[in-house]
Motif scaffolding. Structure first.
Motif, PDB file in Angstrom:
ATOM      1  N   GLN A  22      41.739  46.048  43.454  1.00 53.81           N
ATOM      2  CA  GLN A  22      40.931  45.259  42.209  1.00 53.81           C
ATOM      3  C   GLN A  22      40.726  46.027  41.021  1.00 53.81           C
ATOM      4  OE1 GLN A  22      40.084  42.097  43.239  1.00 53.81           O
ATOM      5  NE2 GLN A  22      41.165  42.650  45.198  1.00 53.81           N
ATOM      6  N   GLY A  23      41.276  45.622  39.964  1.00 51.17           N
ATOM      7  CA  GLY A  23      41.131  46.267  38.636  1.00 51.17           C
ATOM      8  C   GLY A  23      40.133  45.743  37.836  1.00 51.17           C
ATOM      9  N   ARG A  24      39.449  44.539  38.159  1.00 46.30           N
ATOM     10  CA  ARG A  24      38.377  43.936  37.364  1.00 46.30           C
ATOM     11  C   ARG A  24      37.478  43.519  38.320  1.00 46.30           C
ATOM     12  NH1 ARG A  24      42.863  39.599  35.905  1.00 46.30           N
ATOM     13  NH2 ARG A  24      42.590  38.501  37.829  1.00 46.30           N
ATOM     14  N   TRP A  25      36.115  43.689  37.843  1.00 44.12           N
ATOM     15  CA  TRP A  25      35.187  43.446  38.867  1.00 44.12           C
ATOM     16  C   TRP A  25      34.660  41.769  38.546  1.00 44.12           C
ATOM     17  CZ3 TRP A  25      30.766  41.818  36.267  1.00 44.12           C
ATOM     18  CH2 TRP A  25      30.629  42.225  34.882  1.00 44.12           C
ATOM     19  N   TRP A  26      34.836  41.424  37.592  1.00 42.14           N
ATOM     20  CA  TRP A  26      34.198  39.991  37.329  1.00 42.14           C
ATOM     21  C   TRP A  26      35.267  38.957  37.898  1.00 42.14           C
ATOM     22  CZ3 TRP A  26      36.870  42.950  33.656  1.00 42.14           C
ATOM     23  CH2 TRP A  26      37.955  42.609  33.011  1.00 42.14           C
ATOM     24  N   ARG A  27      36.592  39.158  38.218  1.00 41.55           N
ATOM     25  CA  ARG A  27      37.381  38.072  38.728  1.00 41.55           C
ATOM     26  C   ARG A  27      38.366  38.628  40.005  1.00 41.55           C
ATOM     27  NH1 ARG A  27      42.157  34.921  36.411  1.00 41.55           N
ATOM     28  NH2 ARG A  27      42.500  33.328  38.081  1.00 41.55           N
ATOM     29  N   PRO A  28      37.834  38.983  40.998  1.00 42.35           N
ATOM     30  CA  PRO A  28      38.545  39.796  41.803  1.00 42.35           C
ATOM     31  C   PRO A  28      39.922  38.996  42.375  1.00 42.35           C
ATOM     32  CG  PRO A  28      36.869  39.057  43.017  1.00 42.35           C
ATOM     33  CD  PRO A  28      36.497  38.517  41.640  1.00 42.35           C
ATOM     34  N   LYS A  29      41.016  39.566  42.658  1.00 45.55           N
ATOM     35  CA  LYS A  29      42.163  39.312  43.296  1.00 45.55           C
ATOM     36  C   LYS A  29      41.906  38.574  44.540  1.00 45.55           C
ATOM     37  CE  LYS A  29      45.807  41.826  40.700  1.00 45.55           C
ATOM     38  NZ  LYS A  29      46.890  42.771  40.830  1.00 45.55           N
ATOM     39  N   ARG A  30      42.523  37.477  45.049  1.00 48.90           N
ATOM     40  CA  ARG A  30      42.289  36.926  46.519  1.00 48.90           C
ATOM     41  C   ARG A  30      43.643  37.075  47.148  1.00 48.90           C
ATOM     42  NH1 ARG A  30      38.673  32.350  44.175  1.00 48.90           N
ATOM     43  NH2 ARG A  30      36.899  33.569  43.603  1.00 48.90           N
ATOM     44  N   TYR A  31      44.608  36.891  46.538  1.00 46.94           N
ATOM     45  CA  TYR A  31      46.049  36.750  46.933  1.00 46.94           C
ATOM     46  C   TYR A  31      47.109  37.585  46.756  1.00 46.94           C
ATOM     47  CZ  TYR A  31      43.437  32.467  48.152  1.00 46.94           C
ATOM     48  OH  TYR A  31      42.571  31.481  48.411  1.00 46.94           O
ATOM     49  N   CYS A  32      48.086  38.095  47.518  1.00 44.39           N
ATOM     50  CA  CYS A  32      49.081  39.144  46.964  1.00 44.39           C
ATOM     51  C   CYS A  32      49.850  38.393  45.907  1.00 44.39           C
ATOM     52  CB  CYS A  32      50.159  39.302  48.111  1.00 44.39           C
ATOM     53  SG  CYS A  32      49.463  40.093  49.557  1.00 44.39           S
ATOM     54  N   ASN A  33      50.318  37.046  46.175  1.00 47.69           N
ATOM     55  CA  ASN A  33      51.247  36.239  45.348  1.00 47.69           C
ATOM     56  C   ASN A  33      50.673  34.766  45.064  1.00 47.69           C
ATOM     57  OD1 ASN A  33      52.234  35.243  47.432  1.00 47.69           O
ATOM     58  ND2 ASN A  33      53.785  36.900  47.494  1.00 47.69           N
ATOM     59  N   ARG A  34      51.179  34.201  44.339  1.00 45.24           N
ATOM     60  CA  ARG A  34      50.899  32.655  44.152  1.00 45.24           C
ATOM     61  C   ARG A  34      51.098  31.886  45.185  1.00 45.24           C
ATOM     62  NH1 ARG A  34      51.652  30.221  38.308  1.00 45.24           N
ATOM     63  NH2 ARG A  34      50.698  32.047  37.924  1.00 45.24           N
ATOM     64  N   ALA A  37      48.414  31.882  47.746  1.00 43.69           N
ATOM     65  CA  ALA A  37      47.392  30.965  47.477  1.00 43.69           C
ATOM     66  C   ALA A  37      47.594  29.527  47.627  1.00 43.69           C
ATOM     67  CB  ALA A  37      47.111  31.203  45.903  1.00 43.69           C
ATOM     68  N   VAL A  38      48.908  29.117  47.495  1.00 42.45           N
ATOM     69  CA  VAL A  38      49.240  27.625  47.675  1.00 42.45           C
ATOM     70  C   VAL A  38      49.221  27.531  49.231  1.00 42.45           C
ATOM     71  CG1 VAL A  38      51.330  26.058  47.620  1.00 42.45           C
ATOM     72  CG2 VAL A  38      50.628  27.527  45.618  1.00 42.45           C
ATOM     73  N   LYS A  39      49.760  28.375  50.026  1.00 39.63           N
ATOM     74  CA  LYS A  39      49.761  28.268  51.568  1.00 39.63           C
ATOM     75  C   LYS A  39      48.338  28.072  51.974  1.00 39.63           C
ATOM     76  CE  LYS A  39      53.763  30.811  52.573  1.00 39.63           C
ATOM     77  NZ  LYS A  39      54.573  32.186  53.098  1.00 39.63           N
ATOM     78  N   TYR A  40      47.390  29.051  51.513  1.00 35.83           N
ATOM     79  CA  TYR A  40      45.939  28.988  51.970  1.00 35.83           C
ATOM     80  C   TYR A  40      45.461  27.717  51.586  1.00 35.83           C
ATOM     81  CZ  TYR A  40      41.279  30.590  52.706  1.00 35.83           C
ATOM     82  OH  TYR A  40      39.937  30.725  53.186  1.00 35.83           O
ATOM     83  N   ARG A  41      45.618  27.088  50.409  1.00 33.16           N
ATOM     84  CA  ARG A  41      45.146  25.738  49.903  1.00 33.16           C
ATOM     85  C   ARG A  41      45.592  24.495  50.949  1.00 33.16           C
ATOM     86  NH1 ARG A  41      45.527  27.809  44.238  1.00 33.16           N
ATOM     87  NH2 ARG A  41      43.479  28.990  43.980  1.00 33.16           N
ATOM     88  N   VAL A  42      46.861  24.666  50.963  1.00 36.03           N
ATOM     89  CA  VAL A  42      47.710  23.582  51.822  1.00 36.03           C
ATOM     90  C   VAL A  42      46.924  23.587  53.175  1.00 36.03           C
ATOM     91  CG1 VAL A  42      49.787  22.820  52.836  1.00 36.03           C
ATOM     92  CG2 VAL A  42      49.677  23.412  50.483  1.00 36.03           C
ATOM     93  N   VAL A  43      46.747  24.787  53.957  1.00 34.91           N
ATOM     94  CA  VAL A  43      46.361  24.915  55.099  1.00 34.91           C
ATOM     95  C   VAL A  43      44.870  24.422  55.468  1.00 34.91           C
ATOM     96  CG1 VAL A  43      45.884  26.245  56.951  1.00 34.91           C
ATOM     97  CG2 VAL A  43      47.892  26.458  56.165  1.00 34.91           C
ATOM     98  N   SER A  44      44.249  24.631  54.392  1.00 32.01           N
ATOM     99  CA  SER A  44      42.766  24.535  54.435  1.00 32.01           C
ATOM    100  C   SER A  44      42.618  22.701  54.095  1.00 32.01           C
ATOM    101  CB  SER A  44      41.948  25.183  53.302  1.00 32.01           C
ATOM    102  OG  SER A  44      42.113  24.798  51.900  1.00 32.01           O
TER     103      SER A  44
END
Length: 53
Positions: A22-34, A37-44
Motif C-alpha cells: 500500500q503506497g498511499r493511505w487515502w486510496r488503498p489497493k484492493r486487487y492485484c490487477n484489473r 476486480a472484474v471477477k469480484y464484481r461479476v461474482v458479487s
C-alpha cells in the motif's frame, strides 16, 4: 545507524489473497490487477441476483 526504517503496509487482494503493498493511505489497493476486480464484481452481482430469487 542505517537508512530510514520505513514500514510497508500490506493488504490482501480481495480475490486471490496475495499481499499488496500500500503506497498511499487515502486510496488503498484492493486487487492485484484489473481482472481480479472484474471477477469480484461479476461474482458479487451474480450472488445478489441469485439471493433475490
Amino acid at each position: 545507524m542505517g537508512g530510514l526504517d520505513v514500514k510497508v503496509r500490506t493488504k490482501p487482494c480481495k480475490w486471490c489473497g496475495r499481499p499488496l503493498k500500500q503506497g498511499r493511505w487515502w486510496r488503498p489497493k484492493r486487487y492485484c490487477n484489473r481482472w481480479h476486480a472484474v471477477k469480484y464484481r461479476v461474482v458479487s452481482v451474480v450472488a445478489n441476483v441469485l439471493d433475490s430469487i
